[in-house]
Scaffold this motif. Sequence first.
Motif, short mmCIF file in Angstrom:
data_model
loop_
_atom_site.label_atom_id
_atom_site.label_comp_id
_atom_site.label_asym_id
_atom_site.label_seq_id
_atom_site.Cartn_x
_atom_site.Cartn_y
_atom_site.Cartn_z
N GLN A 865 1.57 13.70 1.96
CA GLN A 865 1.93 13.70 0.51
C GLN A 865 3.47 13.99 0.55
O GLN A 865 4.05 13.04 1.15
CB GLN A 865 1.48 14.02 -0.34
CG GLN A 865 0.32 13.79 -0.84
CD GLN A 865 -0.75 14.28 -2.18
OE1 GLN A 865 -0.76 15.67 -2.04
NE2 GLN A 865 -1.91 13.56 -2.96
N LEU A 868 4.92 11.44 2.57
CA LEU A 868 5.35 9.46 2.19
C LEU A 868 6.66 10.10 1.59
O LEU A 868 7.74 9.49 1.34
CB LEU A 868 4.27 9.20 1.43
CG LEU A 868 2.98 8.85 2.89
CD1 LEU A 868 2.30 8.23 1.45
CD2 LEU A 868 3.77 7.70 3.02
N LEU A 902 -4.52 8.03 2.74
CA LEU A 902 -3.11 6.72 2.96
C LEU A 902 -3.41 6.22 1.51
O LEU A 902 -2.77 5.76 0.73
CB LEU A 902 -2.71 6.14 4.18
CG LEU A 902 -2.01 6.77 5.30
CD1 LEU A 902 -2.16 5.05 6.33
CD2 LEU A 902 -0.17 6.22 4.82
N LEU A 906 -1.31 6.45 -1.93
CA LEU A 906 -0.51 5.47 -2.00
C LEU A 906 -0.89 4.83 -3.51
O LEU A 906 -0.25 3.29 -3.99
CB LEU A 906 -0.10 4.37 -0.86
CG LEU A 906 1.08 5.28 0.49
CD1 LEU A 906 0.69 3.87 1.47
CD2 LEU A 906 2.10 5.20 -0.17
N THR A 918 3.41 -2.48 -5.37
CA THR A 918 2.40 -2.84 -4.19
C THR A 918 1.30 -3.52 -2.46
O THR A 918 1.46 -2.77 -2.22
CB THR A 918 0.69 -3.32 -5.91
OG1 THR A 918 1.19 -2.28 -6.73
CG2 THR A 918 -0.80 -2.71 -5.17
N LYS A 921 3.91 -1.84 -0.24
CA LYS A 921 2.78 -0.23 0.28
C LYS A 921 2.18 -0.77 0.74
O LYS A 921 1.42 -0.51 2.05
CB LYS A 921 2.52 0.55 -0.99
CG LYS A 921 3.52 1.71 -1.68
CD LYS A 921 3.70 2.73 -2.77
CE LYS A 921 2.90 1.91 -3.49
NZ LYS A 921 3.01 3.48 -5.08
N THR A 925 0.67 0.25 4.95
CA THR A 925 -0.64 1.07 5.28
C THR A 925 -1.15 0.51 6.87
O THR A 925 -0.82 1.53 7.28
CB THR A 925 -1.14 1.25 4.27
OG1 THR A 925 -0.80 2.00 3.32
CG2 THR A 925 -2.72 1.76 4.65
N CYS A 949 12.25 1.96 0.24
CA CYS A 949 11.98 2.68 -0.92
C CYS A 949 13.55 2.84 -1.33
O CYS A 949 13.39 3.75 -2.56
CB CYS A 949 11.78 3.67 -0.13
SG CYS A 949 9.77 3.78 0.24
#
Length: 963
Positions: A865, A868, A902, A906, A918, A921, A925, A949
């Motif tokens: 976390q 990320l 992950l 996420l 989504t 993401k 992943t 991001c």
Amino acid sequence: METSGRIATTPDALDFTVENVEKGLHQLYYDPNIENKNLAQKWLMQAQVSPQAWQFCWALLSPDKVPEIQYFGASALHTKISRYWSDIPSDQYETLKTQLFSQIACFSSGSKMVLTRLCVALASLALNTMPEVWPGAVPEMVRVFQEEGGGVDGRARCLALLELLTVLPEEFQTSRMPQYRKGQVRGALGREWGSVCPLLQQLLRQGDSPGAVKSRVLRCLSSWVLLDVPLSESEGLVEDCFTALPDPELFDTAVEAIVNAISQPDSQRYVNTLLKLVPQVLSLQEQLREAVQNGDMETSHGICRIAVALGENHSRALLEQVEHWQGFLALVNMIMFCTGIPGHYPVNETTSSLTLTFWYTLQDDIMSFDCERQAVYLQVYRPVYFQLVDVLLHKAQFPSDQEYASWSSDEKEQFRIYRVDISDTLMYVYEMLGAELLSNLYEKLGRILTNTEQASSWQHTEALLYGFQSIAETIDVNYSDVIPGLIGLLLRININNVQLADTVMFTIGALAEWLADHPVMLSSVLPLVLQALGNPDLSISSVSTLKKICRECKYDLPPYASNIVAVSREVLSKQIHKTSQCMWLMQALGFLLSALHVEEILRNLHSLITPYIQQLEKLADETPNPSNKLAIIHILGLLSNLFTTLDISKQEDESGESTAPPVKTAPLPPGPNPVVVVLQQVFALIQTVLSKWLNDSQVVEAVCAIFEKSVKTLLHDFAPMVSQLSEMLGQMYSTIPQASALDLTRQMVHIFARETDHFPPIKALFDLVTSVTLSIFQQGPRDHPDIVDSFMQLQAQALKRKPDLFLSESLDVKAVFHCGLLSLKFPEAPTVKSTCLFFTELLPRCSDVPPVARVVQENGKLLLQAVLEAIGGGSSRSLMEQFAEVLFSLNKHCFPLLTVWLKEALQAQGFPSTRVTTEQKDTFTQQILRERVNKRRMKDIVKEFTLVCRGLHGTEYAAEYCL
């Protein structure tokens, strides 16, 4: 805006009216309060890009406004057209163009700065619409401004047109259009040159054209040739520029135009044009000589720029025209005249420095030909290069003592840099002229030193020596047969000047490697060096020369060791050198002592450092104050530098190649290293010093530096002190934690953690500093980024060298892990890098260190976390490679867990950024989990995702960032 005329900070203050913009500009220009100015500037920048700008910008251009306000209106127009072109409806293009033409006509007799800004705005419009929407942009511009009317006189219209044509290519160079579009527009502009060139030629050739018009024509040409317009097409105009050179008002702009035209990379294709330009340039020699004679530096500088531009950019093309070799040789000689221009740089002339790169280029081009052609060119140009050496050495000469004393410090520094440039050129020229160059210099030096009838200036002698030094510093002169004679000549020099003495010293230093191969000559040069050591004016040159000799010739110096140590000791006791030179001198002595027998080393060490130990004892008893702090740091620094180079372990390795007597190659006797003996003797004293200065980070750093440098040099020979030092470090760090103590602990772990005998004290020290640092984290580590950085590096080193340290029951692995999580969020980049290194060393240990495996299994999701979050925008973009390495390590060593983590991490809405969908993401992943082999690919994935991001993906910045 507030009614008082100040800009309000509330959102509803963004009322971008003409009145408010005028108030903002008044506040920006006339408010004495800097905060109000900054606030006004920020507000005005928002106004400039707002939709209302289209309304207020035309109103601000009203004739009754002051130029500052009109300028803002014109700038707002340019901003909207250049940056927000897509907001303008296509049916408005024609209206906008007409309005801009009208405003330019109005301002052609008005404010110059506003006119230029309006021209830039129209140029931006033209670049956005050519070639499709506005295919004949330039002919239309010419036609509009040639039409009479509007009450504007012809000269003003002509100047406005020339300003518009000048800024058009400049705006293209700075515009931010996509590459494919840039190619289209460049092609369209290239075609427009056919309309521009005849106009410029006509205006330049008209006898009644005012000087201002001709000057603008030359500026316009300068601007267009930067678009790589073919030299053959601008040939006539460039020739016209030469006719403008005699006019003082046009000289600078004409030079700029000629140089820009000649310097374009594409111009080398037009050899016939270049050949026509050679006589044009040569015809300037009379004007050049007159300028030099009259001290007209600006004119000589400009003509030199033209000659160098032609020679430097096209030497190969012109060399290849063998039938025109005399013309090119004449050009080379003209450039030689510029190199040797009379006067001292930078006071009497600033031209000669422009020519130095030309000589590199010409040499490279000659040496690049095949052997047969090269031989032909060398026959012509070797004499030229020998002449160049004479010219450069003449230019390198110091002025008279009286004149040099009158120079400013800035002028002296420029002259020093100029001499370095000459030195580099001489070194390069040696590759062409070879050993004959050294013989040439030697003969000249010999003649002036042995000529009893005519005394030579010290400046002449110094310059010739400087030539030797320049070559010997970088070229292997070991096989030159003139060096023994040179050293003989050095002894004949009457050294009565600091600059000459400095160069003698540096020349001896440059010959240090040669002296190592010819140790018989040491007895001749060492007295010179040791004598210079006592002169504070020769501090840098004498100390650096002694250091070079001690490093290169140490196995031949034992017969001179006692004398060198005695002189150095006396010099140090007199405190005539600055701190940095004192440190160099100690390093020199370290090299020197390294080649002696252990007993001799100890005896010399005793005589050398005893006075400092006594001084340190006295200082240790005194109450701490700034004065004795500096003295303590100085003494500790001297010891550190001595121990940095005092390394007897290399005797057996290196002395086998030496010409020294066999006694020096005897095997090292058993017993402690001399450095260790000394350290053990002063250990108690150092502890006493520390007890009083433990609160002072500089003193603690100086103490740690002694041991750190000793450990680095001695490596396993330091073993007898491991236990003592570990105990002292533990006490130091427990009392007042400092980063330098952690750095020294890291060195100890690196070298001794794997040794069974030393593992217990190392383990005890590691456990202790870890425990103390964990307590710092509990209290709040934010004020100690240096400690956090060093702590993370220590933990990484321990995991790398001796993972067993993490098996200790007294080590809280979970707490260390959480410290790492906290450290990842520090703003200091070095700290974050060290923390990422810690995690990349920790994760592979999941397989063989159970406590690490447990902690990662329980807390690894928190690490993911944090990583990320950093990628999502929490950390600097420059750190993404380090975070990618942590991700790669997680993927490689914790794959099953990472798959779950992950997905869970996420799932959170808006994490790690509100800007990612989504789907994005999910893609990220899949990419991460697929990449377990190629670390480079993982870094690319992370870089791309962090741009998404941050909302930067697809921008111009992103293209640069991902390179």
